[in-house]
Scaffold this motif. Sequence first.
Motif, short mmCIF file in Angstrom:
data_model
loop_
_atom_site.label_atom_id
_atom_site.label_comp_id
_atom_site.label_asym_id
_atom_site.label_seq_id
_atom_site.Cartn_x
_atom_site.Cartn_y
_atom_site.Cartn_z
N ALA A 183 27.84 49.17 48.43
CA ALA A 183 29.05 48.53 47.72
C ALA A 183 29.01 47.24 48.37
O ALA A 183 29.73 46.24 47.85
CB ALA A 183 30.14 49.24 48.56
N VAL A 184 28.01 46.77 49.11
CA VAL A 184 27.75 45.27 49.72
C VAL A 184 27.48 44.35 48.61
O VAL A 184 28.15 43.35 48.38
CB VAL A 184 26.77 45.35 50.67
CG1 VAL A 184 26.86 43.64 51.13
CG2 VAL A 184 27.23 46.17 52.10
N LEU A 185 26.79 44.82 47.77
CA LEU A 185 26.23 43.97 46.44
C LEU A 185 27.28 44.79 45.45
O LEU A 185 27.42 43.87 44.30
CB LEU A 185 24.70 44.37 46.34
CG LEU A 185 24.29 43.21 45.05
CD1 LEU A 185 24.56 42.06 45.36
CD2 LEU A 185 22.87 44.00 44.88
N GLY A 186 27.42 45.56 45.50
CA GLY A 186 28.10 46.50 44.33
C GLY A 186 29.58 45.94 43.77
O GLY A 186 29.96 45.71 42.72
N ILE A 187 30.33 45.61 45.03
CA ILE A 187 31.79 45.14 44.64
C ILE A 187 31.72 43.78 44.20
O ILE A 187 32.29 43.60 43.18
CB ILE A 187 32.32 44.92 46.25
CG1 ILE A 187 32.80 46.28 46.67
CG2 ILE A 187 33.69 44.11 45.91
CD1 ILE A 187 33.40 46.22 48.23
N PRO A 188 30.70 42.70 44.66
CA PRO A 188 31.05 41.46 43.84
C PRO A 188 29.99 41.34 42.48
O PRO A 188 30.53 40.88 41.63
CB PRO A 188 29.91 40.47 45.03
CG PRO A 188 29.08 41.19 45.80
CD PRO A 188 30.04 42.68 45.90
N ALA A 189 29.16 42.47 42.33
CA ALA A 189 28.28 42.52 41.28
C ALA A 189 29.53 43.15 40.06
O ALA A 189 29.60 42.72 38.93
CB ALA A 189 27.15 43.74 41.30
N GLU A 190 30.07 43.89 40.55
CA GLU A 190 31.21 44.69 39.67
C GLU A 190 32.30 43.72 39.16
O GLU A 190 32.71 43.68 38.06
CB GLU A 190 31.98 46.07 40.16
CG GLU A 190 32.85 46.49 38.97
CD GLU A 190 33.35 48.01 39.82
OE1 GLU A 190 34.11 48.32 39.06
OE2 GLU A 190 32.92 48.26 40.67
N LEU A 191 32.86 42.92 40.11
CA LEU A 191 33.80 41.78 39.64
C LEU A 191 33.23 40.92 38.74
O LEU A 191 33.84 40.42 37.78
CB LEU A 191 34.18 41.14 41.09
CG LEU A 191 35.34 41.99 41.90
CD1 LEU A 191 35.48 41.25 43.12
CD2 LEU A 191 36.51 42.17 41.22
N LEU A 192 32.09 40.37 39.13
CA LEU A 192 31.44 39.47 38.18
C LEU A 192 31.04 39.95 36.64
O LEU A 192 31.11 39.31 35.65
CB LEU A 192 30.00 38.90 38.73
CG LEU A 192 29.23 38.01 37.82
CD1 LEU A 192 30.06 36.52 37.86
CD2 LEU A 192 28.09 37.68 38.59
N SER A 193 30.68 41.42 36.82
CA SER A 193 30.28 41.81 35.51
C SER A 193 31.63 42.07 34.79
O SER A 193 31.56 41.97 33.49
CB SER A 193 29.72 43.32 35.78
OG SER A 193 29.42 44.05 34.59
N TRP A 194 32.86 42.31 35.34
CA TRP A 194 33.98 42.80 34.70
C TRP A 194 34.59 41.33 34.09
O TRP A 194 34.87 41.34 32.84
CB TRP A 194 34.95 43.34 35.73
CG TRP A 194 36.30 43.54 34.95
CD1 TRP A 194 36.58 44.74 33.95
CD2 TRP A 194 37.43 43.00 34.72
NE1 TRP A 194 38.00 44.78 33.68
CE2 TRP A 194 38.35 43.44 34.09
CE3 TRP A 194 37.95 41.73 35.49
CZ2 TRP A 194 39.78 43.25 33.85
CZ3 TRP A 194 39.09 41.26 35.29
CH2 TRP A 194 40.04 41.77 34.73
#
Length: 259
Positions: A183-194
């Motif tokens: 989730a450390v990378l998953g959280i910002p990655a999901e926000l950016l992707s969305w």
Amino acid sequence: MSFCKYCGKQLQDGEVCTCQQAQQSAGAAQPQQASQQMEAVKKAGANAALDYVNVLKGLFTSPVETVSAFVAKANVIMIAILIGGQAIINMLTRLFDMLIANSKAKVTTGSKELDSLLSSYYSSYTNTKPYPAGSIFKNMLLEILLVAVAAAVIALVVMLLAKAFNKANVTYMQGLAVYAITAVLGIPAELLSWVTGLTSVGFIDRISSCVTVFSNVAGYAFVYIAIRALCKDEKKIPLIMAISYVAVNFLTWVLRLMF
């Protein structure tokens, strides 16, 4: 036994005297205690944010050492923030997607006959919103449950199999850390992707897809490193990962059927 320092009344242990001076003193102490508690919360939040930034930076500069240290430490507060944050982000992005879909739905003409006629000629025509209020709530709850179940299952499988294969003293919290590191990378990655996925520009939309792929692949790599830090027998790591993800996939399927 103790005595009130203002009126001399005999008091039980922990009892506050009912005299006016004692009550005023106790009332004055409450705002100070609340202020101290607020400062403690702010400090804890600042420390957690700093820890998150350091871990995120470490995943790019020295991933093996960073992941291994994160799992070994298994900080309860950081793990709770990451898993909770992932659940909230998943829930919010799903919510906004449903609201956007509802906003694009065709409005009714006010005539059932005309709506029916339009629907028969135009397959894309609809006079109802795809996500009513009840469906929105269920989908939001589902997103939270999916993250909670994934974290719990991976933690349990990693703990049990690491103990079985290596007789290692792996705790359940360390198992949760294996999931939380993604989730450390998953959280910002999901926000950016969305956010990038909201645009209709092909190039930017492609960036959204690349961000998702990068985050997923990096997540698998981080899980591998984390399990290796707990289970020294590298030959068993693929098996542990496979059982973990198969179990998560099966329970995810069951949850989606229930909702």
